[in-house]
Design a protein around this motif. Structure first.
Motif, short mmCIF file in Angstrom:
data_model
loop_
_atom_site.label_atom_id
_atom_site.label_comp_id
_atom_site.label_asym_id
_atom_site.label_seq_id
_atom_site.Cartn_x
_atom_site.Cartn_y
_atom_site.Cartn_z
N GLY A 136 1.06 -1.01 0.20
CA GLY A 136 0.23 0.11 0.22
C GLY A 136 1.18 1.22 -0.22
O GLY A 136 0.60 2.09 -0.14
N ALA A 137 1.63 1.34 0.41
CA ALA A 137 2.90 2.25 -0.01
C ALA A 137 3.26 2.56 -1.16
O ALA A 137 3.43 2.20 -1.97
CB ALA A 137 4.48 1.37 0.85
N TYR A 138 3.11 3.92 -1.40
CA TYR A 138 3.41 4.77 -2.87
C TYR A 138 4.50 4.95 -3.34
O TYR A 138 5.47 5.53 -2.30
CB TYR A 138 3.18 6.56 -2.86
CG TYR A 138 1.32 6.56 -2.77
CD1 TYR A 138 1.30 6.37 -3.82
CD2 TYR A 138 0.86 5.80 -1.50
CE1 TYR A 138 -0.93 5.95 -3.96
CE2 TYR A 138 -0.76 6.14 -1.37
CZ TYR A 138 -1.08 6.30 -3.13
OH TYR A 138 -2.33 5.91 -2.49
N VAL A 139 5.71 4.40 -3.74
CA VAL A 139 7.23 4.42 -4.03
C VAL A 139 7.35 5.05 -5.23
O VAL A 139 6.75 5.40 -6.20
CB VAL A 139 7.45 2.93 -4.34
CG1 VAL A 139 9.37 2.62 -4.83
CG2 VAL A 139 6.63 1.67 -3.18
N CYS A 140 7.98 6.10 -4.92
CA CYS A 140 8.51 7.66 -5.63
C CYS A 140 10.14 6.81 -6.19
O CYS A 140 11.23 6.19 -5.83
CB CYS A 140 9.27 8.69 -4.70
SG CYS A 140 7.73 9.02 -4.26
N GLU A 141 10.11 6.80 -7.71
CA GLU A 141 11.24 5.90 -8.63
C GLU A 141 11.93 7.13 -9.58
O GLU A 141 11.14 7.81 -9.65
CB GLU A 141 10.93 4.84 -8.78
CG GLU A 141 10.67 3.73 -8.45
CD GLU A 141 10.48 2.70 -8.47
OE1 GLU A 141 10.36 1.29 -7.80
OE2 GLU A 141 9.42 2.56 -9.57
N GLY A 142 13.03 7.47 -9.38
CA GLY A 142 13.35 8.36 -10.53
C GLY A 142 15.47 8.52 -10.14
O GLY A 142 15.49 8.74 -9.17
N ALA A 143 15.84 8.49 -11.24
CA ALA A 143 17.78 8.86 -11.07
C ALA A 143 17.22 11.27 -10.23
O ALA A 143 18.30 10.74 -9.68
CB ALA A 143 18.09 8.85 -12.37
N TRP A 144 16.47 11.33 -10.59
CA TRP A 144 16.80 12.48 -9.70
C TRP A 144 15.70 12.51 -8.00
O TRP A 144 16.84 13.09 -7.52
CB TRP A 144 15.79 13.83 -10.55
CG TRP A 144 15.47 15.20 -9.60
CD1 TRP A 144 16.06 15.77 -10.99
CD2 TRP A 144 14.16 15.88 -8.76
NE1 TRP A 144 15.32 16.97 -9.58
CE2 TRP A 144 14.82 17.02 -8.61
CE3 TRP A 144 12.87 14.41 -8.29
CZ2 TRP A 144 13.89 17.18 -7.76
CZ3 TRP A 144 12.94 15.13 -6.88
CH2 TRP A 144 12.60 16.43 -6.32
N PHE A 145 15.22 11.41 -8.15
CA PHE A 145 15.37 11.44 -6.33
C PHE A 145 16.29 10.62 -6.33
O PHE A 145 16.63 10.72 -5.01
CB PHE A 145 13.61 10.66 -6.34
CG PHE A 145 12.81 11.09 -5.18
CD1 PHE A 145 13.15 11.30 -4.37
CD2 PHE A 145 11.45 10.72 -5.81
CE1 PHE A 145 12.25 11.87 -3.51
CE2 PHE A 145 10.36 11.26 -5.04
CZ PHE A 145 10.47 11.98 -3.92
N ASP A 146 17.27 10.26 -6.33
CA ASP A 146 18.36 9.19 -5.83
C ASP A 146 18.96 10.27 -5.97
O ASP A 146 20.22 10.70 -4.87
CB ASP A 146 18.60 8.81 -6.63
CG ASP A 146 18.08 7.24 -7.33
OD1 ASP A 146 17.53 6.83 -5.79
OD2 ASP A 146 18.64 6.35 -7.66
N LEU A 147 19.47 11.46 -6.50
CA LEU A 147 20.18 12.56 -7.02
C LEU A 147 20.29 13.13 -5.21
O LEU A 147 20.77 13.98 -4.28
CB LEU A 147 20.07 13.65 -7.67
CG LEU A 147 21.25 12.75 -9.20
CD1 LEU A 147 21.14 13.38 -10.23
CD2 LEU A 147 22.55 12.13 -8.61
#
Length: 429
Positions: free
Chosen positions: A367-378
């Motif tokens: 049920g968690a909302y997962v944010c993914e992307g290289a920008w988020f990692d930075l």
């Protein structure tokens, strides 16, 4: 060849990737994920080379890269950290960002400067094991190292700058007062690059004197050699303006003074207002000093501007001790050599929106909302989550770059769990 301004490209090493590994040994009860972390990438580091006085080293080498961090291994083995690339530069080199022209650092002290930081090594899968996820089949990749185009600009560090028209006697004065051996000849522009000399005043006292290639009318606009080297007297605490008082060149000494004064003002008003000593040189060639119109006009100019006035002859060393004593006395009342402060980086330039539009939001099985992307990692790698101000910056970035809006569009509501890699937080409207 004298080179005092050049552009280079610098790339720090990328961080090594984390490892996905599991411990499976017979008769060993506590197995499980044991992937090691990746090594950190090497950085681009500038250090002062006291023996250098030109950027000639960079004429044939303008690209610098640091070593990439090694990948993690099984059995919790940490990847090798990349070696830093150390770049030697002469004292007084100013490092600028080539794109914005912003000053990053002034290499005027012994401390090193990290221009591009290496990427951080990624975590191995052992970090992602939880009571409900005991066999994580993923690890974190290393972050890329910083990459910049840098502009190196040399502004020599000297206490005293010698200025004047060609053949006024600047090089002769430097040779007479110090151990420097500049070229001295009976024609114009014998000095083609700035020269430095250390003048001893007895005991441990002394100062650094710089001989700047002869200025001519229009130097501030690029005429002659002066325009290229005027930047080297911007740091000087005191200017010594040398005028040929003998009249051998067929010029009026007072007009010679006015020519140089105008060129300094055209280049920089601050430079023109720098404390100055007016020196009448080649006085040994004047038959009657008491009735000399040239010396009388120079005295009037010095008095009108409040400059100390000294008569010398570099050929016979007449008046040289008086001049050095005057310089020492003036320097004792002046502030230290100018050091340029690094320009502040506006917050909006610290982290850009490039890549924020590629961030994806998905709903996980729990049920968690997962944010993914290289920008988020930075972004996450820039935040210290134990610091309140850093957390506030993180929250502002989520709003500013549209991540909060994307979460709302995906159906995220008050109290829902949001997950970014190993980081989890509650969504608050």
């Amino acid at each position: 060849m004298f080179i005092d301004k050049i552009q280079i490209h610098a790339k720090a090493g990328d961080g090594g990737n984390g490892c996905v590994s599991f411990r499976r040994e017979k008769y060993v009860s506590h197995g499980g994920p044991d992937g090691g972390d990746g090594g950190n990438g090497g950085s681009i580091v500038f250090r002062i080379d006291e023996g250098a006085n030109t950027l000639l080293f960079f004429r044939y080498k303008r690209k610098f890269t640091a070593e990439t961090g090694g990948a993690g291994g099984g059995a919790k083995f940490h990847g090798k950290n990349g070696e830093d690339t150390v770049i030697p530069v002469p004292p007084g080199t100013i490092i600028r960002d080539a794109a914005s022209g912003r000053i990053l650092h002034d290499m005027s002290s012994d401390e090193s400067f990290v221009a591009c930081r290496g990427g951080k090594g990624g975590w191995g899968n052992r970090h992602f094991a939880t009571p409900t996820r005991q066999t994580p089949n993923f690890a974190k990749n290393g972050t890329p190292g910083e990459e910049k185009d840098l502009l190196l600009e040399l502004k020599m560090i000297a206490d005293v700058g010698l200025v004047g028209l060609p053949s006024a006697g600047k090089s002769s004065l430097l040779a007479s007062a110090s151990a420097a051996r500049p070229k001295v000849a009976a024609y114009h522009f014998t000095t083609l690059e700035p020269m430095l000399g250390v003048v001893s005043t007895g005991g441990s006292g002394g100062f650094v004197m710089a001989d700047i290639p002869g200025l001519i009318e229009g130097a501030s606009e690029g005429a002659g050699l002066g325009h290229a080297f005027l930047r080297h007297i911007e740091r000087c605490r005191l200017l010594v303006q040398i005028v040929d008082a003998s009249g051998m060149e067929g010029r009026d000494p007072a007009e010679d003074f006015a020519t140089i004064d105008a060129e300094l003002a055209n280049f920089s008003e601050e430079l023109a207002s720098r404390p100055r000593i007016l020196v009448a040189n080649k006085c040994d060639l004047i038959a009657d000093k008491e009735s000399s119109e040239a010396l009388r006009s120079l005295r009037i100019v010095a008095e009108a501007n409040g400059y100390p006035f000294v008569e010398v002859s570099t050929a016979t060393r007449e008046g040289l001790d008086t001049l050095l004593g005057t310089i020492t006395r003036e320097l004792s009342t002046l502030p230290p050599v100018l050091v340029y402060e690094a320009d502040e980086v506006p917050e909006e330039e610290v982290f850009s929106a490039d890549g924020a539009e590629d961030v994806t939001i998905r709903r996980d099985d729990d049920g968690a909302y997962v944010c993914e992307g290289a920008w988020f990692d930075l972004l996450v790698n820039r935040v210290n989550f134990s610091d309140r101000e850093s957390m506030m910056y993180f929250e502002r970035s989520l709003t500013k770059y549209g991540i909060i809006d994307k979460l709302r569009e995906a159906g995220c509501q008050e109290g829902d769990t949001v997950r970014v890699g190993e980081l989890e937080f509650d969504f608050v409207e």
